[in-house]
Design a protein around this motif. Sequence first.
Motif, mmCIF file in Angstrom:
data_model
loop_
_atom_site.group_PDB
_atom_site.id
_atom_site.type_symbol
_atom_site.label_atom_id
_atom_site.label_comp_id
_atom_site.label_asym_id
_atom_site.label_seq_id
_atom_site.Cartn_x
_atom_site.Cartn_y
_atom_site.Cartn_z
ATOM 1 N N ARG A 31 100.721 44.281 41.040
ATOM 2 C CA ARG A 31 99.929 43.120 40.625
ATOM 3 C C ARG A 31 98.443 43.456 40.740
ATOM 4 O O ARG A 31 98.070 44.457 41.344
ATOM 5 N N GLU A 32 97.611 42.604 40.183
ATOM 6 C CA GLU A 32 96.180 42.847 40.228
ATOM 7 C C GLU A 32 95.648 42.635 41.652
ATOM 8 O O GLU A 32 96.016 41.687 42.334
ATOM 9 N N ARG A 67 95.847 43.847 32.099
ATOM 10 C CA ARG A 67 97.268 43.870 31.766
ATOM 11 C C ARG A 67 97.553 44.464 30.402
ATOM 12 O O ARG A 67 98.715 44.613 30.014
ATOM 13 N N PRO A 100 95.492 49.966 32.640
ATOM 14 C CA PRO A 100 94.849 49.052 33.598
ATOM 15 C C PRO A 100 93.712 49.741 34.329
ATOM 16 O O PRO A 100 93.865 50.845 34.850
ATOM 17 N N THR A 110 100.772 38.573 28.631
ATOM 18 C CA THR A 110 100.295 39.734 27.884
ATOM 19 C C THR A 110 101.488 40.612 27.512
ATOM 20 O O THR A 110 102.164 41.160 28.388
#
Length: 559
Positions: free
Chosen positions: A66-67, A152, A156, A182
């Motif tokens: 995840r970000e 995304r 990345p 996305t």
Amino acid sequence: MLITGGEAVVRCLTAHGVDTVFGIPGTHNLSLYEAIRQSGSLRHILTRHEQGAAFMADGYARASGREGVCISTSGPALLNTATSLGTAYCDSSPLLCITSQIPSEGIGKQKGYIHECRDQLACIRPVTTWSARADTPSIIPELIHEAFVRMRSGRPRPVVIEIPSDVLDAHQSVELPSPVPTPRVQPDPKSVLQAVELIRQSRRPVIWAGHGVIISDASEILIRLAEHLDAPVFSTVLGKGAIPEDHPLAAGSALPHPAAQTFLKQYDLVLAVGTRFTQEEADNWTLPLPQLMIHIEIDPEEIGRNYQPSVAVVGDARESMLQIHKLLPDLLPENSGVQHHKVAGLRRQIRDDLQASAPQGVALVDTLESVLPRNSIIVSDLCIGAYWCRRLLNRFEPRTQIYPWGFCTLGFGLPAAIGAQVAQAKQPVVVLSGDGGFLFNCQELATARQYGIPIIVLIFNNQSYEILKIQQQTRYDHPFEVDMVNPDFVMLAESFGAVGRRVTSFTQLKKAIHEALSSNDLTVIDVTVDIPLPLIEPGMRAMCPELKTENSFTSSVEK
């Protein structure tokens, strides 16, 4: 909805699935911190340095998929994140930095505001893929949405949003749209057909799996495709764990070793997935790859940069391999299972060579493998111990190898491990650091202690920048300004409230790690065992040619 700019940031982050942020409050971002406090929806980890905050966000991203998000105040604080942003940029890690700025009316006028930087976004553009300024609270949702689309879509990489302090403070009617999913980047069907035809013509294909396999969660289809083709799978350092390294087709990450390069000459086609053919991985771009190459890569700018493929498939690694695999239902290797024996022979041969030339290095790898759980996450800094493990220490799951590969950044290990442990609280996290690199960000032990984050830190302590010392000795016959006077690392650890241990043998190291795993305490282990250079690395061989040993690996590779 009438809210402040700070509240808009928090609500937008939450809407995009963010639950944790790393950072330090400052004069210009206090309204953002007040919004975090009031929301109760975000966990905030207070770090001791902005570089540490961004490294933690990077480690969080790499371990979770995840970000990662960090928060910075203006000027020097944002510039403190630049090294971390550069590391994330080189290694394709999705990191969002939200930074404040001086009041809007003063930007660019050099009037003498505190924390004023003449053009702070320009300072970080070389290490980000996108950056923008929010001039009003109402535009914040649009910019945050764009930031997540950028992270995304395609490769990345880190992004930065700058928000002046008056914009964070101001109230404005703000619309909070729902995030738009996305989609994965689909490959061109024509290129997929070309790749399938090339595979059909091949008699001995081999696969090279890079970080793109990890990023796209493509391990399952990679294994299925490899088994279908009976193709050995090599991996890059950042691709370790894409295939469990006890799988019979897993050839490991030691492709720079001469035995592996001789082994590679048997194969007529390489399927390279999610790899950029960087300097270290491609042995200074002398790696003797098969003449026929299929390059699956999400970033079209990487196609042909270092090696020209026979067929380029531009698209998401998982989607591309799925589509290729679907078109090969009737393709079975002529001698299914033959490659198992050859792969096992290669790995045994490389190990025997290294055991003969540098048994202490192999002993380190064996010690760690004997005590660490299968799902443990290894986070490396730059040190000789990590150089051994980045190639030889088996990884069995994706996202269990975290390494500052492209930027080669000292000080990465400890804070990135904290971020990884926050992301994956049920998996043990172990840091491999040298004494020099550890001291870059050792203050983040206080962060780990404050939030009860139980990482295990191994400090390979040789009281010097050892790799530089060896280079100087080789090139100039003497070292210069690379020896260090270190603190007592055990006492230092204890002063932060961590458990400190010192070991002088691998037997003691195994016991200390076992105790740390059992206690689930924040533990620092000072490792004072001499570990030689791993000659598996092309860079090590080039820097220290006189350290090479005569080996028989090129004559006994399985044919």
